[in-house]
Write a protein that holds these residues in place. Structure first.
Motif, PDB file in Angstrom:
ATOM      1  N   LEU A  81       0.818  -1.225   0.000  1.00  0.00           N
ATOM      2  CA  LEU A  81       0.000   0.000   0.000  1.00  0.00           C
ATOM      3  C   LEU A  81       0.844   1.264   0.000  1.00  0.00           C
ATOM      4  O   LEU A  81       0.357   2.329  -0.392  1.00  0.00           O
ATOM      5  CB  LEU A  81      -0.965   0.009   1.188  1.00  0.00           C
ATOM      6  N   ASP A 111      -7.046  -4.804   0.285  1.00  0.00           N
ATOM      7  CA  ASP A 111      -5.896  -4.054  -0.229  1.00  0.00           C
ATOM      8  C   ASP A 111      -5.812  -4.177  -1.750  1.00  0.00           C
ATOM      9  O   ASP A 111      -5.467  -3.211  -2.436  1.00  0.00           O
ATOM     10  CB  ASP A 111      -4.596  -4.555   0.400  1.00  0.00           C
ATOM     11  N   ARG A 114      -8.164  -1.767  -3.262  1.00  0.00           N
ATOM     12  CA  ARG A 114      -7.626  -0.399  -3.173  1.00  0.00           C
ATOM     13  C   ARG A 114      -6.524  -0.173  -4.204  1.00  0.00           C
ATOM     14  O   ARG A 114      -6.469   0.871  -4.855  1.00  0.00           O
ATOM     15  CB  ARG A 114      -7.096  -0.146  -1.761  1.00  0.00           C
ATOM     16  N   ARG A 117      -8.034   0.384  -7.527  1.00  0.00           N
ATOM     17  CA  ARG A 117      -8.588   1.753  -7.591  1.00  0.00           C
ATOM     18  C   ARG A 117      -7.478   2.786  -7.774  1.00  0.00           C
ATOM     19  O   ARG A 117      -7.688   3.819  -8.411  1.00  0.00           O
ATOM     20  CB  ARG A 117      -9.383   2.071  -6.325  1.00  0.00           C
ATOM     21  N   ASP A 118      -6.287   2.487  -7.209  1.00  0.00           N
ATOM     22  CA  ASP A 118      -5.152   3.413  -7.305  1.00  0.00           C
ATOM     23  C   ASP A 118      -4.386   3.280  -8.621  1.00  0.00           C
ATOM     24  O   ASP A 118      -3.368   3.943  -8.807  1.00  0.00           O
ATOM     25  CB  ASP A 118      -4.188   3.195  -6.134  1.00  0.00           C
TER      26      ASP A 118
END
Length: 149
Positions: A81, A111, A114, A117-118
């Motif tokens: 992350l 994670d 996420r 999405r990133d």
């Protein structure tokens, strides 16, 4: 079958697809990364293997210098992350946001969502152990990116 698909993609692109593989952060366990690099080479990718303990800056510099079509990173240390969004952001800043980034490692589902999405194109975990399937996905990613150019 994979070699044939990659060969057809190479003809359409006018050059062999190139994959950069590395392990950012402090994690030194490189077995999985090396398996991916060898399999990718065997199906016809040009492979740039950066090795272990590379920084996001080194990854982006290598991607720029080598003219890669795809970046595959492995993180087992739990720092995904922190490191992956930094790699994606640095690629964007370098004008390389069109290069898909994939990651493999010990990554919880939340994670992984996420990271996608990133801007991470695909996330592989230990349950994704079928190398032919992963290679097929990588070919698809490069093919889609090339079609979009």
């Amino acid at each position: 079958r994979l070699r044939k698909r990659l060969g057809e993609l190479e003809v359409r692109m006018g050059r062999r697809p190139k994959l950069l593989v590395g392990k950012p952060g402090l994690d030194g366990h490189s077995n999985g990364t090396e398996q991916i690099a060898i399999k990718a080479r065997d199906v016809g990718f040009d492979v740039v293997y950066e090795g272990i303990r590379v920084s996001p800056e080194q990854i982006v510099a290598s991607a720029l210098e080598e003219g890669v079509h795809l970046i595959g990173l492995s993180i087992l240390s739990g720092s995904h992350l922190a490191l992956l969004p930094e790699v994606v952001e640095r690629l964007r800043e370098a004008g390389l946001s069109d290069i898909p980034v994939v990651v493999g490692g010990i990554i919880p589902d939340a994670d992984a969502d996420r990271l996608r999405r990133d801007g991470v194109a695909a996330v592989y975990t230990p349950k994704d152990f079928e190398l032919d399937h992963i290679m097929s996905d990588l070919i698809d990613l490069v093919d889609r990116q090339h079609a979009a150019e």
